[in-house]
Design a protein around this motif. Sequence first.
Motif, PDB file in Angstrom:
ATOM      1  N   GLN A   1      18.479 -60.105  32.234  1.00 37.42           N
ATOM      2  CA  GLN A   1      17.452 -59.267  31.592  1.00 37.42           C
ATOM      3  C   GLN A   1      16.536 -59.182  33.218  1.00 37.42           C
ATOM      4  O   GLN A   1      15.976 -57.928  32.694  1.00 37.42           O
ATOM      5  CB  GLN A   1      16.349 -59.997  30.515  1.00 37.42           C
ATOM      6  N   ALA A   2      15.944 -59.730  33.835  1.00 34.68           N
ATOM      7  CA  ALA A   2      15.019 -59.767  34.564  1.00 34.68           C
ATOM      8  C   ALA A   2      15.557 -60.065  35.990  1.00 34.68           C
ATOM      9  O   ALA A   2      15.666 -61.833  36.150  1.00 34.68           O
ATOM     10  CB  ALA A   2      13.905 -60.187  34.893  1.00 34.68           C
ATOM     11  N   TRP A   3      17.055 -59.313  37.095  1.00 33.14           N
ATOM     12  CA  TRP A   3      17.504 -60.012  37.734  1.00 33.14           C
ATOM     13  C   TRP A   3      16.365 -61.035  39.127  1.00 33.14           C
ATOM     14  O   TRP A   3      16.918 -62.196  39.414  1.00 33.14           O
ATOM     15  CB  TRP A   3      18.161 -58.955  38.905  1.00 33.14           C
ATOM     16  N   PHE A   4      15.098 -60.769  38.973  1.00 29.19           N
ATOM     17  CA  PHE A   4      14.064 -61.087  40.269  1.00 29.19           C
ATOM     18  C   PHE A   4      13.330 -62.276  39.166  1.00 29.19           C
ATOM     19  O   PHE A   4      12.085 -62.573  40.336  1.00 29.19           O
ATOM     20  CB  PHE A   4      13.589 -59.900  41.003  1.00 29.19           C
ATOM     21  N   GLY A   5      13.422 -62.491  37.695  1.00 26.84           N
ATOM     22  CA  GLY A   5      12.184 -62.711  37.456  1.00 26.84           C
ATOM     23  C   GLY A   5      11.375 -62.218  37.092  1.00 26.84           C
ATOM     24  O   GLY A   5      10.744 -60.781  37.094  1.00 26.84           O
ATOM     25  N   TYR A   6      10.359 -62.650  36.709  1.00 24.83           N
ATOM     26  CA  TYR A   6       8.969 -62.016  35.874  1.00 24.83           C
ATOM     27  C   TYR A   6       7.448 -62.363  37.488  1.00 24.83           C
ATOM     28  O   TYR A   6       7.632 -63.659  36.949  1.00 24.83           O
ATOM     29  CB  TYR A   6       8.270 -62.107  34.544  1.00 24.83           C
ATOM     30  N   ASP A   7       6.374 -61.919  37.453  1.00 25.31           N
ATOM     31  CA  ASP A   7       5.563 -62.076  38.106  1.00 25.31           C
ATOM     32  C   ASP A   7       4.383 -62.965  36.793  1.00 25.31           C
ATOM     33  O   ASP A   7       4.538 -63.323  36.371  1.00 25.31           O
ATOM     34  CB  ASP A   7       5.227 -60.853  38.594  1.00 25.31           C
ATOM     35  N   LEU A   8       3.515 -62.896  37.745  1.00 25.57           N
ATOM     36  CA  LEU A   8       1.876 -63.826  36.592  1.00 25.57           C
ATOM     37  C   LEU A   8       1.770 -63.096  35.886  1.00 25.57           C
ATOM     38  O   LEU A   8       1.528 -63.905  34.635  1.00 25.57           O
ATOM     39  CB  LEU A   8       1.275 -64.042  37.723  1.00 25.57           C
ATOM     40  N   LEU A   9       1.349 -61.673  35.930  1.00 28.56           N
ATOM     41  CA  LEU A   9       1.408 -61.275  34.508  1.00 28.56           C
ATOM     42  C   LEU A   9       2.114 -60.445  33.456  1.00 28.56           C
ATOM     43  O   LEU A   9       2.396 -59.175  32.723  1.00 28.56           O
ATOM     44  CB  LEU A   9       0.482 -59.659  34.846  1.00 28.56           C
ATOM     45  N   GLY A  10       3.604 -60.958  33.889  1.00 26.71           N
ATOM     46  CA  GLY A  10       4.643 -60.889  33.551  1.00 26.71           C
ATOM     47  C   GLY A  10       5.456 -59.205  33.504  1.00 26.71           C
ATOM     48  O   GLY A  10       6.247 -59.051  33.011  1.00 26.71           O
ATOM     49  N   ARG A  11       5.555 -59.188  34.659  1.00 28.74           N
ATOM     50  CA  ARG A  11       5.858 -57.602  35.196  1.00 28.74           C
ATOM     51  C   ARG A  11       8.005 -57.862  35.740  1.00 28.74           C
ATOM     52  O   ARG A  11       7.407 -59.076  36.947  1.00 28.74           O
ATOM     53  CB  ARG A  11       4.436 -56.767  36.421  1.00 28.74           C
ATOM     54  N   ASP A  12       8.204 -56.944  35.827  1.00 28.21           N
ATOM     55  CA  ASP A  12       9.272 -57.077  36.562  1.00 28.21           C
ATOM     56  C   ASP A  12       9.115 -57.401  37.692  1.00 28.21           C
ATOM     57  O   ASP A  12       9.282 -56.006  38.108  1.00 28.21           O
ATOM     58  CB  ASP A  12      10.445 -55.953  35.559  1.00 28.21           C
ATOM     59  N   VAL A  13       9.932 -58.555  38.539  1.00 30.38           N
ATOM     60  CA  VAL A  13       9.334 -58.404  39.857  1.00 30.38           C
ATOM     61  C   VAL A  13      10.925 -57.596  40.697  1.00 30.38           C
ATOM     62  O   VAL A  13      10.533 -56.812  41.628  1.00 30.38           O
ATOM     63  CB  VAL A  13       9.714 -59.755  40.442  1.00 30.38           C
ATOM     64  N   PHE A  14      11.897 -57.143  39.878  1.00 26.29           N
ATOM     65  CA  PHE A  14      12.554 -56.239  40.273  1.00 26.29           C
ATOM     66  C   PHE A  14      12.370 -54.816  40.777  1.00 26.29           C
ATOM     67  O   PHE A  14      12.411 -54.427  41.376  1.00 26.29           O
ATOM     68  CB  PHE A  14      14.680 -56.746  39.518  1.00 26.29           C
ATOM     69  N   ALA A  15      11.749 -54.429  39.225  1.00 26.69           N
ATOM     70  CA  ALA A  15      11.532 -53.077  40.114  1.00 26.69           C
ATOM     71  C   ALA A  15      10.367 -53.053  40.350  1.00 26.69           C
ATOM     72  O   ALA A  15      10.183 -51.851  41.054  1.00 26.69           O
ATOM     73  CB  ALA A  15      10.784 -52.760  38.025  1.00 26.69           C
ATOM     74  N   ARG A  16       9.502 -54.271  40.758  1.00 26.41           N
ATOM     75  CA  ARG A  16       8.527 -54.062  41.459  1.00 26.41           C
ATOM     76  C   ARG A  16       8.588 -53.593  42.745  1.00 26.41           C
ATOM     77  O   ARG A  16       8.365 -53.112  43.835  1.00 26.41           O
ATOM     78  CB  ARG A  16       7.560 -54.979  41.155  1.00 26.41           C
ATOM     79  N   THR A  17       9.628 -54.572  43.070  1.00 27.05           N
ATOM     80  CA  THR A  17      10.734 -54.287  44.221  1.00 27.05           C
ATOM     81  C   THR A  17      10.641 -53.318  44.513  1.00 27.05           C
ATOM     82  O   THR A  17      10.937 -53.128  45.940  1.00 27.05           O
ATOM     83  CB  THR A  17      11.598 -55.658  44.841  1.00 27.05           C
TER      84      THR A  17
END
Length: 320
Positions: free
Chosen positions: A91-107
Amino acid sequence: MTDPASLGTAGPLAEASHDLVAGPAATTDGPERPRSLAADAWHDLRRRPLFLLSVGLIAVLLVLAAVPQLFTSVDPSAGDLARSRQAPSAQAWFGYDLLGRDVFARTIHGTRVSIIVGVLATTLTVLIGGSMGLLAGFYGGWIDGMLSRFADVFFGLPFVLGAIVILSTFRESVGAGPVGITALVVLTMSALSWPVTMRIMRSAAIAARNQDYVRAARGLGASAPRVIWRHMLPNCLAPVLVYATIALGAFIGTEATLSFLGIGLRDPVVSWGVMISEARDYLRVAPFLLLFPAAFLAVTVLAFVMLGDAVREAFDPKGR
């Protein structure tokens, strides 16, 4: 008297004589015209694997920055605390950050800000340093001395210390908006980096000033602005462009460094530097928060450095 053209043997002789008179102009494939330095460098670059690899990586990064929606439809700012620090999954290739945001989308979305900051800082640095170096090299004398000493003052400032002072002093003046903070970071990096460009352009301008074509233009009555713009600038750009290519990658890394120190960009701005800064306290428990944005940052800086090396070697005739 018989016309030689009417004899049967005159045909081939006439054709041969025509070819001798016409020479190379009668053929479609004439001798190759000598190439300029830029054309010769481009011809050499197209055969360098290092150049092709770096251009391919940069092209991918530019597509990521221009249209991130092609790669992810997730909002990079949408968080869910129930997913905080979850490991990479389908569901999230790069996982989720501290606030539960998609790391892949943020990257992916962070590519745009990081590259924009690098491009703006490089452009401003080249404009300021290149203009001052061109004037110093062309006029010489007291103008050269004044501009060179002014550049020495900025050149002697430690970059990190100067950035801390400038950003800490003027951060409150620009407000908390992302545009103001981004502009302040760009101006700070340019203000502390332009002396390098100034020295490179000054050296190239001094060498060009003594060339025959510049002396001929000035002897024919051309004004100083015309000589600088039409004759000196095109012949002084090559070393500056090489430096700008390498500096662009360095500025992207510098933005991440300033953000990591807490004096650069901050949330809600999405950039690789901001992501690395947010992940530094969770390196042991969630290393993927740092791994993916740092990997994108390293590949980007490496691509621009490789491009700069390839361009430098192509523009250096002695290195071929």
